[in-house]
Design a protein around this motif. Structure first.
Motif, mmCIF file in Angstrom:
data_model
loop_
_atom_site.group_PDB
_atom_site.id
_atom_site.type_symbol
_atom_site.label_atom_id
_atom_site.label_comp_id
_atom_site.label_asym_id
_atom_site.label_seq_id
_atom_site.Cartn_x
_atom_site.Cartn_y
_atom_site.Cartn_z
ATOM 1 N N LEU A 63 0.869 -1.313 -0.030
ATOM 2 C CA LEU A 63 0.127 0.007 0.091
ATOM 3 C C LEU A 63 0.967 1.159 -0.077
ATOM 4 O O LEU A 63 0.519 2.019 -0.632
ATOM 5 N N ILE A 64 1.957 1.232 0.953
ATOM 6 C CA ILE A 64 2.846 2.430 1.097
ATOM 7 C C ILE A 64 3.454 2.617 -0.247
ATOM 8 O O ILE A 64 3.561 3.675 -0.844
ATOM 9 N N ALA A 65 3.864 1.700 -1.134
ATOM 10 C CA ALA A 65 4.829 1.539 -2.254
ATOM 11 C C ALA A 65 3.610 2.314 -3.324
ATOM 12 O O ALA A 65 4.189 3.043 -4.282
ATOM 13 N N HIS A 66 2.497 1.545 -3.325
ATOM 14 C CA HIS A 66 1.587 2.406 -4.305
ATOM 15 C C HIS A 66 1.069 3.658 -4.122
ATOM 16 O O HIS A 66 1.148 4.507 -5.090
ATOM 17 N N ALA A 67 1.110 4.132 -2.820
ATOM 18 C CA ALA A 67 0.878 5.523 -2.546
ATOM 19 C C ALA A 67 2.014 6.370 -2.908
ATOM 20 O O ALA A 67 1.839 7.384 -3.525
ATOM 21 N N HIS A 68 3.424 5.708 -2.716
ATOM 22 C CA HIS A 68 4.433 6.618 -3.102
ATOM 23 C C HIS A 68 4.452 6.705 -4.718
ATOM 24 O O HIS A 68 4.778 7.891 -5.148
ATOM 25 N N ARG A 69 4.096 5.641 -5.668
ATOM 26 C CA ARG A 69 3.969 5.662 -6.995
ATOM 27 C C ARG A 69 3.001 6.783 -7.364
ATOM 28 O O ARG A 69 3.125 7.581 -8.184
ATOM 29 N N ARG A 70 1.746 6.742 -6.494
ATOM 30 C CA ARG A 70 0.770 7.774 -7.031
ATOM 31 C C ARG A 70 1.128 9.208 -6.881
ATOM 32 O O ARG A 70 0.738 10.080 -7.516
ATOM 33 N N ILE A 71 1.792 9.409 -5.486
ATOM 34 C CA ILE A 71 2.361 10.661 -5.423
ATOM 35 C C ILE A 71 3.349 11.244 -6.500
ATOM 36 O O ILE A 71 3.070 12.308 -6.832
ATOM 37 N N ASP A 72 4.461 10.015 -6.879
ATOM 38 C CA ASP A 72 5.381 10.654 -7.741
ATOM 39 C C ASP A 72 4.756 10.720 -9.153
ATOM 40 O O ASP A 72 4.741 11.821 -9.744
ATOM 41 N N GLN A 73 3.417 9.908 -9.485
ATOM 42 C CA GLN A 73 2.819 10.405 -10.712
ATOM 43 C C GLN A 73 1.933 11.805 -10.597
ATOM 44 O O GLN A 73 2.192 12.498 -11.669
ATOM 45 N N LEU A 74 1.271 12.073 -9.458
ATOM 46 C CA LEU A 74 0.691 13.208 -9.359
ATOM 47 C C LEU A 74 1.811 14.539 -9.484
ATOM 48 O O LEU A 74 1.205 15.630 -10.132
ATOM 49 N N ASN A 75 2.774 14.278 -8.813
ATOM 50 C CA ASN A 75 4.040 15.403 -8.828
ATOM 51 C C ASN A 75 4.458 15.514 -10.297
ATOM 52 O O ASN A 75 4.696 16.853 -10.736
ATOM 53 N N ARG A 76 4.565 14.752 -10.922
ATOM 54 C CA ARG A 76 4.944 14.754 -12.483
ATOM 55 C C ARG A 76 3.876 15.357 -13.180
ATOM 56 O O ARG A 76 4.098 16.359 -13.880
ATOM 57 N N GLU A 77 2.676 15.061 -13.058
ATOM 58 C CA GLU A 77 1.349 15.847 -13.461
ATOM 59 C C GLU A 77 1.494 17.207 -13.358
ATOM 60 O O GLU A 77 1.389 18.127 -14.198
#
Length: 162
Positions: A11-25
């Motif tokens: 879950l934490i890894a998924h959240a980090h990936r989602r945060i990275d994706q949002l930061n990129r966007e």
């Protein structure tokens, strides 16, 4: 329903990936917005410059035409006065009928013409000087306006950049 350590890590890894994706966007969106703002500012600068150039050009044409008409009017008045003076003088002198008087008349007419031409060219020089002063004054005013507009634009750019 407790989550295992693996589940939590996933879950934490998924959240980090989602945060990275949002930061990129978000970063991409910021870049797009900046490009849009820069383009809009550039367009506005061009339009302002065009409007300013047109205003300066129109004002200069107006000033030149006014000065030209004023000069024509004064030269015409001057010519009339000079011709009237010359005619008056010539009539007075024409009363005497001797050859000697006629010779003198020719000399005096030439002198009057030279005087009239001298006065005329002196007046023309005066008008030209006045016209140059007017044009310079107008240019100085527009330079001041342009500098003010430029300073305002710089201020807006800095406000947008910060």
């Amino acid at each position: 329903g407790k989550l295992s350590a693996d589940d939590l890590n996933a879950l934490i890894a998924h959240a980090h990936r989602r945060i990275d994706q949002l930061n990129r966007e978000l970063a991409e969106q910021r870049v797009r917005e900046q490009i849009h703002i820069d383009a809009a500012l550039e367009q506005q600068k061009l339009e302002d410059q065009k409007a300013l150039d047109k205003a300066v050009s129109t004002a200069l044409l107006h000033i030149k035409e006014e000065a030209r008409l004023e000069q024509e009017r004064r030269l015409s008045e001057l010519r009339e006065v000079m011709e009237a003076e010359m005619r008056t003088q010539l009539r007075r002198q024409a009363a005497a009928h001797t050859d000697h008087v006629q010779d003198v008349l020719k000399v005096q007419e030439q002198e009057l013409r030279a005087d009239a031409e001298q006065v005329l060219s002196s007046k023309m020089l005066e008008q030209e000087t006045r016209y140059r002063q007017l044009s310079q004054e107008q240019l100085d005013n527009f330079t001041l306006d342009m500098n003010t507009a430029y300073a305002r634009l710089k201020g807006m750019e800095e406000a947008i950049d910060s």
